[in-house]
Design a protein around this motif. Structure first.
Motif, mmCIF file in Angstrom:
data_model
loop_
_atom_site.group_PDB
_atom_site.id
_atom_site.type_symbol
_atom_site.label_atom_id
_atom_site.label_comp_id
_atom_site.label_asym_id
_atom_site.label_seq_id
_atom_site.Cartn_x
_atom_site.Cartn_y
_atom_site.Cartn_z
ATOM 1 N N LYS A 110 -10.002 -0.825 1.063
ATOM 2 C CA LYS A 110 -8.680 -1.291 1.527
ATOM 3 C C LYS A 110 -7.584 -0.260 1.321
ATOM 4 C CE LYS A 110 -7.377 -5.408 1.663
ATOM 5 N NZ LYS A 110 -6.804 -6.721 1.426
ATOM 6 N N PRO B 163 0.810 -1.224 0.000
ATOM 7 C CA PRO B 163 0.000 0.000 0.000
ATOM 8 C C PRO B 163 0.839 1.267 0.000
ATOM 9 C CG PRO B 163 -0.001 -0.988 2.183
ATOM 10 C CD PRO B 163 0.716 -1.958 1.263
ATOM 11 N N TYR C 183 -2.639 0.526 -3.795
ATOM 12 C CA TYR C 183 -1.450 -0.325 -3.777
ATOM 13 C C TYR C 183 -0.613 -0.091 -5.026
ATOM 14 C CZ TYR C 183 -3.858 -2.865 -0.104
ATOM 15 O OH TYR C 183 -4.491 -3.193 1.072
ATOM 16 N N SER D 43 -2.347 6.415 2.996
ATOM 17 C CA SER D 43 -3.737 6.813 2.748
ATOM 18 C C SER D 43 -3.803 8.285 2.354
ATOM 19 C CB SER D 43 -4.570 6.593 4.004
ATOM 20 O OG SER D 43 -4.182 7.515 5.016
#
Length: 93
Positions: free
Chosen positions: A78, A41, A81, A44
């Motif tokens: 989620k 990832p 990525y 965020s």
């Protein structure tokens, strides 16, 4: 957990290049250098906004730019990525 190490290049609000493009460039360089590994990832949108001192919308547009370049994929619920096939071969912009 205070991550105050200035490991990020500053964004230039006076530049003609939009902030989201500047942020996308920083992240793409991290992908190219292996700091952000394939199939792992990226931070965020909230984390990017906090880390770089930009609005969440700016971080969202940067992530969208990376998706359009094929560098990241976003999985609903989620996060985003690094694409598994980047392997350090990032096209120059």
């Amino acid at each position: 957990m205070s991550d105050t190490t200035p490991s990020t290049a500053p964004l230039d609000p006076q530049s003609a290049t939009p902030l989201y493009i500047q942020l996308a460039e920083i992240i793409s360089k991290k992908i190219a250098s292996g700091i952000l590994a394939p199939d792992r990832p990226i931070p965020s949108e909230n984390r990017l906004a906090e880390e770089y001192g930009v609005a969440r919308l700016t971080a969202r547009r940067a992530t969208q730019e990376l998706r359009e370049r094929g560098l990241v994929i976003t999985v609903r619920g989620k996060g985003s990525y690094v694409t598994p096939d980047t392997g350090g071969n990032i096209p120059s912009t």
